[in-house]
Enzyme design. Structure first.
Site, PDB file in Angstrom:
ATOM      1  N   GLU A  97       0.838  -1.198   0.000  1.00 36.87           N
ATOM      2  CA  GLU A  97       0.000   0.000   0.000  1.00 36.87           C
ATOM      3  C   GLU A  97       0.873   1.249   0.000  1.00 36.87           C
ATOM      4  OE1 GLU A  97      -2.800   0.007   3.212  1.00 36.87           O
ATOM      5  OE2 GLU A  97      -3.585  -1.981   2.710  1.00 36.87           O
ATOM      6  N   HIS A 148      -1.725   3.413   8.705  1.00 37.07           N
ATOM      7  CA  HIS A 148      -2.742   2.383   8.520  1.00 37.07           C
ATOM      8  C   HIS A 148      -2.210   1.138   9.227  1.00 37.07           C
ATOM      9  CE1 HIS A 148      -5.084  -0.586   5.751  1.00 37.07           C
ATOM     10  NE2 HIS A 148      -5.655  -0.439   6.943  1.00 37.07           N
TER      11      HIS A 148
END
Length: 273
Positions: A97, A148
């Site tokens: 990501e 995250h």
């Protein structure tokens, strides 16, 4: 608490002030080639992003790295010019990501950025740390640490953020915002576990998104996404921490909203004084 009363009064008085920034973190679930190819989904994302002066997007998953620049290109067709950049693709597995930053260059100047050196492999997705100057607001500077967190490592990663914070302060000085999907609620953080979360127990850190806030679009009720500020300037001038319920605002069904993400953006206002 007189300070809290004063802060709430200040926030109330200043809420219509032009000299403020609206800052957000938005986990756009698995944002990549599939999502950018759906015009009705992109339309909603653009409406959400255009609300903000600065937004950090999480869960950009795109090996081609073209979907996010395409998104900002379409965002800029709305008339306001946004600048963007992404961090490197991070992750322990093949499913990597990026953190994406979108901001208004007429309001904000990027002063610097560096990738956190996660030598102990604490983080699934180690942050890219950035420093901005607010071109209004008396030239105030602040640091952003996006995160995250891996759900099953939520507590360990939150505690790991203390070292990230100290590194950031060492490079850029005070006034720091930690923000993103920390998975900081429900089954990922047991009630007694909070006592071991230093970001929570140390009064240096002020949490703008409370445990009672539901940051999920689905039928769960969890405060996964958080905004935490440190530094007297930010603590005194940060207001209105909340979610933006884009499904309600844009009159979407739950299914339509879930096509966009299973998270709401979290946001707050930064006042000039």
């Amino acid at each position: 608490n007189m300070r809290l009363i004063l802060l709430l009064t200040l926030c109330f008085m200043k809420v219509e002030s032009l000299d403020q920034l609206l800052i957000s973190a938005f986990n756009i679930k698995v944002f990549g080639q599939s999502k950018i190819s759906k015009p009705e989904v992109v339309d909603v994302i653009i409406k959400v992003l255009s609300r903000y002066d600065l937004v950090i997007v999480q869960e950009i998953r795109d090996i081609q790295e073209t979907s996010f620049p395409t998104l900002v290109e379409q965002l800029n067709e709305g008339g306001i010019n946004y600048t963007w950049f992404t961090g490197p693709r991070v992750g322990r597995t093949s499913s990597k990501e990026q953190y994406g930053f979108v901001y208004r260059p007429d309001k904000l100047e990027l002063l610097g950025k560096f990738q956190y050196n996660d030598t102990d492999d604490v983080f699934e997705r180690e942050p890219i740390i950035t420093r901005f100057r607010w071109l209004g607001g008396g030239g105030r500077e602040f640091t952003l640490i996006p995160m995250h967190a891996k759900p099953t490592d939520a507590v360990a990663e939150m505690n790991g953020l203390l070292q990230v914070y100290m590194d950031a302060v060492g490079v850029y000085g005070n006034n720091t915002i930690i923000l993103g999907d920390l998975n900081a609620d429900c089954s990922y953080v047991c009630q007694s576990c909070w006592d071991s979360v230093v970001l929570r127990t140390d009064p240096t850190f002020h949490w703008l998104i409370g445990d009672d806030v539901d940051t999920t679009v689905s039928n769960t009720d969890c405060a996964y996404d958080r905004i935490i500020v440190a530094g007297s300037d930010l603590i005194d001038l940060a207001c209105d921490g909340d979610t933006y319920r884009f499904d309600v605002a844009l009159n979407l069904t739950q299914d339509q909203a879930l096509d966009v993400s299973d998270h709401y953006p979290v946001e707050f206002r930064l006042l000039s004084n």
